[in-house]
Design a protein around this motif. Structure first.
Motif, PDB file in Angstrom:
ATOM      1  N   ASP A 104     -65.718   4.518 -49.932  1.00  0.00           N
ATOM      2  CA  ASP A 104     -66.238   5.475 -50.109  1.00  0.00           C
ATOM      3  C   ASP A 104     -66.429   4.472 -52.154  1.00  0.00           C
ATOM      4  N   ASN A 105     -66.021   4.054 -51.985  1.00  0.00           N
ATOM      5  CA  ASN A 105     -65.774   3.122 -53.368  1.00  0.00           C
ATOM      6  C   ASN A 105     -65.671   2.029 -53.633  1.00  0.00           C
ATOM      7  N   ILE A 106     -66.300   1.678 -52.203  1.00  0.00           N
ATOM      8  CA  ILE A 106     -67.130   0.412 -52.438  1.00  0.00           C
ATOM      9  C   ILE A 106     -68.780   0.405 -51.884  1.00  0.00           C
ATOM     10  N   ASN A 147     -74.303   7.752 -34.872  1.00  0.00           N
ATOM     11  CA  ASN A 147     -73.370   7.062 -35.752  1.00  0.00           C
ATOM     12  C   ASN A 147     -72.315   6.764 -35.584  1.00  0.00           C
ATOM     13  N   VAL A 148     -71.955   6.401 -35.394  1.00  0.00           N
ATOM     14  CA  VAL A 148     -70.008   5.931 -35.132  1.00  0.00           C
ATOM     15  C   VAL A 148     -69.447   5.675 -36.131  1.00  0.00           C
ATOM     16  N   THR A 149     -67.957   6.656 -37.445  1.00  0.00           N
ATOM     17  CA  THR A 149     -67.196   6.746 -38.152  1.00  0.00           C
ATOM     18  C   THR A 149     -66.119   6.355 -37.676  1.00  0.00           C
ATOM     19  N   MET A 150     -64.674   5.924 -38.238  1.00  0.00           N
ATOM     20  CA  MET A 150     -63.320   5.824 -38.418  1.00  0.00           C
ATOM     21  C   MET A 150     -63.082   6.021 -39.178  1.00  0.00           C
ATOM     22  N   ALA A 151     -61.878   6.533 -39.516  1.00  0.00           N
ATOM     23  CA  ALA A 151     -60.898   6.574 -40.916  1.00  0.00           C
ATOM     24  C   ALA A 151     -59.311   6.602 -40.856  1.00  0.00           C
ATOM     25  N   PRO A 152     -58.458   6.297 -41.696  1.00  0.00           N
ATOM     26  CA  PRO A 152     -57.071   7.262 -41.164  1.00  0.00           C
ATOM     27  C   PRO A 152     -57.068   8.118 -41.527  1.00  0.00           C
ATOM     28  N   GLY A 198     -56.661  11.997 -42.364  1.00  0.00           N
ATOM     29  CA  GLY A 198     -56.248  12.440 -43.597  1.00  0.00           C
ATOM     30  C   GLY A 198     -57.195  11.792 -44.767  1.00  0.00           C
ATOM     31  N   ILE A 199     -58.161  10.715 -44.352  1.00  0.00           N
ATOM     32  CA  ILE A 199     -58.979  10.514 -45.109  1.00  0.00           C
ATOM     33  C   ILE A 199     -60.677  10.781 -45.325  1.00  0.00           C
ATOM     34  N   LYS A 200     -60.984  11.199 -45.686  1.00  0.00           N
ATOM     35  CA  LYS A 200     -62.662  12.075 -46.183  1.00  0.00           C
ATOM     36  C   LYS A 200     -63.611  11.082 -45.379  1.00  0.00           C
ATOM     37  N   GLU A 235     -64.699  19.492 -39.499  1.00  0.00           N
ATOM     38  CA  GLU A 235     -64.288  20.341 -40.740  1.00  0.00           C
ATOM     39  C   GLU A 235     -62.978  21.013 -39.917  1.00  0.00           C
ATOM     40  N   SER A 236     -63.240  21.427 -39.030  1.00  0.00           N
ATOM     41  CA  SER A 236     -61.837  22.893 -38.565  1.00  0.00           C
ATOM     42  C   SER A 236     -61.174  22.247 -38.071  1.00  0.00           C
ATOM     43  N   LEU A 237     -60.731  20.336 -37.784  1.00  0.00           N
ATOM     44  CA  LEU A 237     -59.227  19.954 -37.126  1.00  0.00           C
ATOM     45  C   LEU A 237     -58.589  20.011 -38.717  1.00  0.00           C
ATOM     46  N   ILE A 238     -57.036  19.640 -37.924  1.00  0.00           N
ATOM     47  CA  ILE A 238     -56.592  19.899 -38.935  1.00  0.00           C
ATOM     48  C   ILE A 238     -56.044  18.482 -38.924  1.00  0.00           C
ATOM     49  N   THR A 239     -55.688  18.058 -40.208  1.00  0.00           N
ATOM     50  CA  THR A 239     -55.524  16.532 -39.900  1.00  0.00           C
ATOM     51  C   THR A 239     -54.043  15.938 -40.931  1.00  0.00           C
ATOM     52  N   THR A 240     -53.174  17.369 -41.294  1.00  0.00           N
ATOM     53  CA  THR A 240     -52.117  17.361 -41.561  1.00  0.00           C
ATOM     54  C   THR A 240     -50.627  17.911 -40.848  1.00  0.00           C
ATOM     55  N   GLY A 241     -49.476  17.224 -41.049  1.00  0.00           N
ATOM     56  CA  GLY A 241     -48.474  17.802 -40.202  1.00  0.00           C
ATOM     57  C   GLY A 241     -48.256  17.190 -38.437  1.00  0.00           C
ATOM     58  N   LEU A 242     -49.023  16.213 -38.569  1.00  0.00           N
ATOM     59  CA  LEU A 242     -49.575  15.583 -37.363  1.00  0.00           C
ATOM     60  C   LEU A 242     -48.491  14.601 -36.430  1.00  0.00           C
TER      61      LEU A 242
END
Length: 699
Positions: free
Chosen positions: A179-181, A220-225, A227-229, A281-288
């Motif tokens: 998003d900063n680009i 629309n299809v979006t992806m990211a590592p 934990g990233i918004k 937003e309900s998906l847990i993205t930490t501790g995986l």
């Protein structure tokens, strides 16, 4: 007027709300169990993680939500919007020798099971026969790690949108724009479009999150590592009407496959909704759990250690073999040098092997013969480097050895753009020698000027004069441009070759001789071709630069007149041209085909003809030098000694003078041009003199 509208309004509102509640499907899986999904193929659930495939080869794994979900508004073709998000991992095998593949697909399908699907590049989605069939009613978003040309894949690490086919309607290298680009979507420059793009390696074992939204016929299809918004800019964005793909109800889920390439495809979490686009937003993205293979320092890898060991062994073996090869080669060369004659040792750098020449000419096939010399045939060949060459095969008999040595001792060291280049030589047992030249694509000059040549190959007047200039510059180089003076002694049309650009090149140095500047040639051996021999050569056997000038003069007349120097039943060419010049009809000697075509510069042609007569004058003291000839041909009007007139005017006035042609007619005439019998008779009493005359119609 209806006095009771409120009950009807409430009923209508109730029906709408009820239908929406019936069509609404929402679920969030932060971990899976067997009641959530239907599994097919090799798919399994372990530790609440959905594993579609493992490291088994040529298998398909598919997982679908347990029941169909509505995808269209009842009794209409309107497609319901939907939003889904999932976290996946593609982990390669820990065995580095096994390549990873092939990928996974998020799908909508009307059927359960894996019938009609194939593994490998088909991703467990279609097979060879049904791929692209509009009756499939299958929609998918693929994450592919193999570039299949049959599906027009853009690379081996991409995301794509598929409709009834594995040939994506749109695809892009996997990754995201942070998003900063700043977005450059308004730019037409593709480099600006990709500025700041972060590529993601799909099958490195890392966890990635994907968002897929469809509303108002836009997907629309979006992806990211993980934990990233969610990035604001989607990876894929396309207008797409799914009404002809979706049925009223569809199954939704995932499919993947392996082939000879294998890897593990895992889904760690999944949400889906056709009413709430914020459910992701309900998906847990930490501790995986992480499935990325930890990087080991390369020098600690067993494969590296083994590779270094084996490599070192082979290097040592190679060094030993190479050293042995060098020793044997030097011994062989020393043995060959000990056996070589003096001339072989002197010209060793130009030597080529017989095997190379034999391969270049396909074993000296007759169909490769392109010409004939006095002592052998000339073959066309192709060198190991792909360059076309000409190979002259010379017999040791007669004067073959003398011709061979003359060629490599002179032409082998001469370098001029208008000389045929000698590339090398070869000596074979039983007295066979070979000379290797640059190949001249357009053959010899004589085949393009005589009356018996093909009309389409006949040279124009301008081309003839240009080629004569090339030959003149070559002869001047032989006389003055090298450390020794070189006498060619056989200048004639058949020894002038034409390269691919129709430039003239002087060749065949079999009769050439070298001596120091200021020295007189010592040989008294009569050599040359009847019709080109200067009278003084016949009398004394001595050649000089002026005898080369004589031969060049005959060549000039021969080329411009299209006639051989001596033809049966006709006066010698030089005598005939002198007579026409005296009668003021010099241009009548010009090739009739050139005169018929017209359009040539008469003044330029007359200059060349006059110069040819002066060069072929019987008295050598009256002939110009090759430097003077070149200056006249090139139009360099320089002062001539103390004369105020220029060189060209001086020479041309000289040849036109009455004293010159009167002296020619009275004292020389036809007798100035010897025949074969004249030469034989003049030397019959001197057996110590050897002579070699070429008698092939003056060629």
């Amino acid at each position: 007027m209806n006095k009771h509208p409120k009950p009807l309004l409430f009923l209508l509102l109730f029906i709408i709300l009820f239908s929406q509640s019936v069509l609404s499907v929402d679920f969030v899986f932060n971990g899976f169990n067997s009641t959530n999904l239907s599994l097919y193929g090799i798919a399994s659930i372990n530790s609440r993680i959905l594993t579609l495939t493992n490291e088994t080869s040529y298998v398909v794994g598919r997982a679908l939500y347990r029941s169909k979900i509505p995808t269209k508004t009842p009794n209409s073709s309107q497609v319901l919007p939907f939003s889904t998000s999932f976290i996946f991992s593609m982990a390669p095998s820990r065995n580095k020798a096994i390549l990873p593949g092939h990928g996974l697909v998020f799908i909508f399908t009307p059927n359960t099971g894996i019938n009609g699907t194939s593994s490998s590049q088909h991703l467990g989605l279609f097979n060879l026969t049904n791929n692209g069939n509009p009756n499939n009613h299958v929609f998918g978003v693929e994450f592919d790690v193999f570039a299949n040309q049959e599906f027009n894949d853009i690379d081996d690490n991409h995301a794509g949108i598929d409709r009834n086919s594995l040939t994506s309607i749109i695809s892009h290298t996997a990754g995201y724009w942070p998003d900063n680009i700043k977005s450059s979507s308004k730019s037409n420059d593709s480099d600006d479009e990709e500025k700041g793009f972060e590529e993601l390696k799909l099958n490195n074992g890392k966890n990635y999150q994907v968002w897929i939204d469809y509303a108002d016929s836009i997907i629309n299809v979006t992806m990211a590592p993980v934990g990233i918004k969610r990035p604001k800019r989607p990876l894929l964005n396309v207008s797409l009407n799914l009404s002809d793909v979706f049925e009223d109800e569809m199954y939704v889920g995932f499919t993947s496959s392996t082939g000879r390439l294998v890897e593990s495809h895992r889904i760690l979490a999944w949400s889906f909704s056709n009413s709430n686009f914020q459910l992701s937003e309900s998906l847990i993205t930490t501790g995986l759990p992480s499935f990325a293979i930890p990087k080991t320092p390369f020098y600690k890898h067993k494969s590296f250690i083994a590779g270094v060991t084996v490599g070192s062994f082979f290097v040592l073996v190679f060094i030993a073999l190479f050293a042995l090869f060098l020793v044997k080669r030097e011994r062989r060369r020393a043995r060959e040098r000990a056996e070589m004659e003096d001339w072989e040792f002197e010209y060793w750098p130009h030597k080529m092997t017989y095997q190379e020449i034999d391969a270049a000419t396909k074993g000296f096939l007759e169909e490769y013969v392109i010409g004939f010399g006095a002592n052998g045939k000339v073959y066309k060949g192709v060198s190991p480097g792909g360059t076309e060459i000409a190979v002259k095969r010379i017999s040791h008999e007669n004067d073959g050895m003398r011709e061979f040595l003359a060629e490599i001792s002179s032409l082998g060291r001469l370098k001029h753009r208008s000389l045929v280049g000698l590339k090398g030589w070869c000596k074979k047992e039983k007295g066979t020698f070979m000379l290797i030249y640059d190949y001249m694509e357009n053959g010899s000059l004589d085949k393009r000027v005589y009356y018996d040549c093909d009309e389409s190959k006949m040279l124009s007047c301008e081309d003839r004069i240009r080629i004569l200039k090339d030959v003149a510059s070559a002869v001047l180089y032989l006389h003055e441009g090298w450390e020794s003076k070189v006498l060619h002694r056989d200048i004639k049309a058949s020894n002038v070759l034409l390269d691919k650009d129709m430039n003239g090149r002087l060749g065949d140095f079999g009769l050439a001789r070298m001596h120091g500047h200021g020295q007189v040639a010592s040989t008294t051996r009569v050599v040359g071709t009847v019709g080109y021999l200067a009278p003084e050569v016949v009398r004394s056997g001595r050649a000089s630069t002026q005898t080369d000038v004589f031969g060049f003069g005959v060549l000039m007349l021969e080329v411009m007149c299209g006639r051989r120097p001596i033809e049966e039943g006709k006066p010698p060419l030089v005598d005939w041209v002198w007579q026409l010049m005296v009668q003021g009809e010099l241009l009548a000697a010009v090739d009739a085909r050139l005169r018929a075509s017209g359009g040539f510069d008469e003044e330029e042609v007359e200059k060349v003809m006059h110069l040819g007569l002066l060069c072929s004058y019987p008295n050598p003291n009256s002939r110009p030098t090759m430097r003077q000839v070149v200056k006249v041909l090139e139009g360099k009007n320089e002062p001539c000694d103390s004369e105020t007139e220029d060189m060209e005017a001086y020479l041309l006035q000289k040849v036109k003078s009455r004293d010159m042609w009167a002296n020619y007619s009275q004292n020389f005439g036809y007798s100035s041009h010897p025949t074969f019998d004249d030469i034989r008779q003049s030397h019959s009493s001197s057996m110590s003199l050897s002579w070699t005359i070429s008698m092939v119609d003056g060629r």
